[in-house]
Design a protein around this motif. Structure first.
Motif, PDB file in Angstrom:
ATOM      1  N   HIS A  16       0.844  -1.195   0.000  1.00  0.00           N
ATOM      2  CA  HIS A  16       0.000   0.000   0.000  1.00  0.00           C
ATOM      3  C   HIS A  16       0.882   1.250   0.000  1.00  0.00           C
ATOM      4  CE1 HIS A  16      -3.352   2.440   2.235  1.00  0.00           C
ATOM      5  NE2 HIS A  16      -3.189   2.849   0.982  1.00  0.00           N
ATOM      6  N   THR A  17       1.903   1.264   0.852  1.00  0.00           N
ATOM      7  CA  THR A  17       2.821   2.404   0.896  1.00  0.00           C
ATOM      8  C   THR A  17       3.490   2.603  -0.461  1.00  0.00           C
ATOM      9  OG1 THR A  17       3.213   1.960   3.239  1.00  0.00           O
ATOM     10  CG2 THR A  17       4.796   3.372   2.120  1.00  0.00           C
ATOM     11  N   THR A  18       3.853   1.509  -1.114  1.00  0.00           N
ATOM     12  CA  THR A  18       4.475   1.589  -2.434  1.00  0.00           C
ATOM     13  C   THR A  18       3.485   2.139  -3.458  1.00  0.00           C
ATOM     14  OG1 THR A  18       5.871  -0.283  -1.814  1.00  0.00           O
ATOM     15  CG2 THR A  18       5.774   0.274  -4.151  1.00  0.00           C
ATOM     16  N   ALA A  19       2.232   1.718  -3.387  1.00  0.00           N
ATOM     17  CA  ALA A  19       1.202   2.223  -4.307  1.00  0.00           C
ATOM     18  C   ALA A  19       0.942   3.715  -4.076  1.00  0.00           C
ATOM     19  CB  ALA A  19      -0.092   1.424  -4.149  1.00  0.00           C
ATOM     20  N   ILE A  20       0.910   4.142  -2.830  1.00  0.00           N
ATOM     21  CA  ILE A  20       0.761   5.572  -2.519  1.00  0.00           C
ATOM     22  C   ILE A  20       1.904   6.350  -3.155  1.00  0.00           C
ATOM     23  CG2 ILE A  20       0.913   7.287  -0.660  1.00  0.00           C
ATOM     24  CD1 ILE A  20      -0.552   5.197   1.137  1.00  0.00           C
ATOM     25  N   THR A  21       3.118   5.809  -3.041  1.00  0.00           N
ATOM     26  CA  THR A  21       4.294   6.470  -3.605  1.00  0.00           C
ATOM     27  C   THR A  21       4.165   6.600  -5.118  1.00  0.00           C
ATOM     28  OG1 THR A  21       5.652   5.606  -1.814  1.00  0.00           O
ATOM     29  CG2 THR A  21       6.802   6.356  -3.805  1.00  0.00           C
ATOM     30  N   MET A  22       3.715   5.547  -5.781  1.00  0.00           N
ATOM     31  CA  MET A  22       3.538   5.613  -7.233  1.00  0.00           C
ATOM     32  C   MET A  22       2.543   6.710  -7.589  1.00  0.00           C
ATOM     33  SD  MET A  22       4.708   4.342  -9.941  1.00  0.00           S
ATOM     34  CE  MET A  22       4.340   4.717 -11.632  1.00  0.00           C
ATOM     35  N   GLY A  23       1.477   6.824  -6.833  1.00  0.00           N
ATOM     36  CA  GLY A  23       0.505   7.889  -7.078  1.00  0.00           C
ATOM     37  C   GLY A  23       1.119   9.270  -6.933  1.00  0.00           C
ATOM     38  N   MET A  24       1.940   9.465  -5.899  1.00  0.00           N
ATOM     39  CA  MET A  24       2.590  10.767  -5.726  1.00  0.00           C
ATOM     40  C   MET A  24       3.555  11.048  -6.873  1.00  0.00           C
ATOM     41  SD  MET A  24       3.270  11.354  -1.627  1.00  0.00           S
ATOM     42  CE  MET A  24       4.059   9.787  -1.264  1.00  0.00           C
ATOM     43  N   MET A  25       4.260  10.004  -7.340  1.00  0.00           N
ATOM     44  CA  MET A  25       5.212  10.200  -8.433  1.00  0.00           C
ATOM     45  C   MET A  25       4.490  10.588  -9.725  1.00  0.00           C
ATOM     46  SD  MET A  25       7.865   7.078  -7.550  1.00  0.00           S
ATOM     47  CE  MET A  25       8.556   7.048  -9.177  1.00  0.00           C
ATOM     48  N   VAL A  26       3.426   9.878 -10.064  1.00  0.00           N
ATOM     49  CA  VAL A  26       2.713  10.173 -11.313  1.00  0.00           C
ATOM     50  C   VAL A  26       2.084  11.563 -11.255  1.00  0.00           C
ATOM     51  CG1 VAL A  26       0.781   9.498 -12.789  1.00  0.00           C
ATOM     52  CG2 VAL A  26       2.355   7.760 -11.928  1.00  0.00           C
ATOM     53  N   ARG A  27       1.491  11.917 -10.126  1.00  0.00           N
ATOM     54  CA  ARG A  27       0.918  13.271 -10.014  1.00  0.00           C
ATOM     55  C   ARG A  27       2.014  14.333 -10.166  1.00  0.00           C
ATOM     56  NH1 ARG A  27      -2.451  10.327  -6.854  1.00  0.00           N
ATOM     57  NH2 ARG A  27      -1.313  10.588  -4.919  1.00  0.00           N
ATOM     58  N   HIS A  28       3.204  14.054  -9.662  1.00  0.00           N
ATOM     59  CA  HIS A  28       4.324  14.978  -9.827  1.00  0.00           C
ATOM     60  C   HIS A  28       4.692  15.102 -11.307  1.00  0.00           C
ATOM     61  CE1 HIS A  28       7.941  17.218  -9.066  1.00  0.00           C
ATOM     62  NE2 HIS A  28       8.672  16.277  -9.645  1.00  0.00           N
ATOM     63  N   TRP A  29       4.820  13.974 -11.998  1.00  0.00           N
ATOM     64  CA  TRP A  29       5.133  14.029 -13.432  1.00  0.00           C
ATOM     65  C   TRP A  29       4.083  14.822 -14.182  1.00  0.00           C
ATOM     66  CZ3 TRP A  29       5.658   8.021 -13.857  1.00  0.00           C
ATOM     67  CH2 TRP A  29       6.820   7.610 -13.201  1.00  0.00           C
ATOM     68  N   GLN A  30       2.837  14.638 -13.805  1.00  0.00           N
ATOM     69  CA  GLN A  30       1.739  15.335 -14.482  1.00  0.00           C
ATOM     70  C   GLN A  30       1.776  16.835 -14.230  1.00  0.00           C
ATOM     71  OE1 GLN A  30      -1.519  12.989 -12.948  1.00  0.00           O
ATOM     72  NE2 GLN A  30      -1.400  11.541 -14.651  1.00  0.00           N
TER      73      GLN A  30
END
Length: 154
Positions: free
Chosen positions: A59-73
């Motif tokens: 779950h923590t890893t999935a949260i991190t992926m979400g933060m990364m993609v939103r940053h790229w966007q």
């Protein structure tokens, strides 16, 4: 303006994201993907090393992926240059994440490579560190991201 593989610089660091972990999301994620007792209730976690409900590392890893993609966007052209990933290295869950924790990311580009088998794509290796509100590192890993190269003549 487009953002390409060539725009990544080894050594560059970024800090971004903020995600408050809620009890409801911890239980919902665990119920579906990691239904171990310590991820489902305080009672199930009471006699474990966690002592209370703790988020799954996945779950923590999935949260991190979400933060990364939103940053790229948030960076014009960067999301469009992402073409996926080849996996990750060194995934480590360093400390438990609990409801109420607020997570943030730090990334550093550590390496770039240009495989001959993919002439229009480059690989960017990035060290990702995730911290809680106490500035304690709770997660780290190194993804191998695939990014479009700048087209000839641009």
């Amino acid at each position: 303006m487009p953002f390409y593989f060539e725009d990544f610089e080894v050594g560059s660091t970024e800090r971004f994201g903020s995600h408050e972990v809620t009890r409801e999301e911890v239980i919902a994620f665990a119920s579906r993907y990691d239904p171990q007792p310590f991820h489902l209730s305080d009672e199930g976690a009471a006699d474990t090393i966690f002592g209370q409900l703790a988020a799954s590392g996945w779950h923590t890893t999935a949260i991190t992926m979400g933060m990364m993609v939103r940053h790229w966007q948030s960076i014009p052209g960067q999301q469009e240059a992402s073409v996926g990933g080849m996996g990750l290295e060194g995934l480590r869950w360093l400390l438990p994440v609990y409801p109420g924790d607020v997570l943030r990311c730090e990334t550093m580009v550590t390496e770039k490579s240009e495989p001959r088998s993919m002439p229009t794509i480059g690989i960017v290796k990035t060290r990702v560190s995730v911290f809680n509100q106490k500035d304690q590192k709770v997660l780290e890993f190194t993804p191998l991201g695939l990014w479009k190269k700048r087209p000839p003549g641009q």
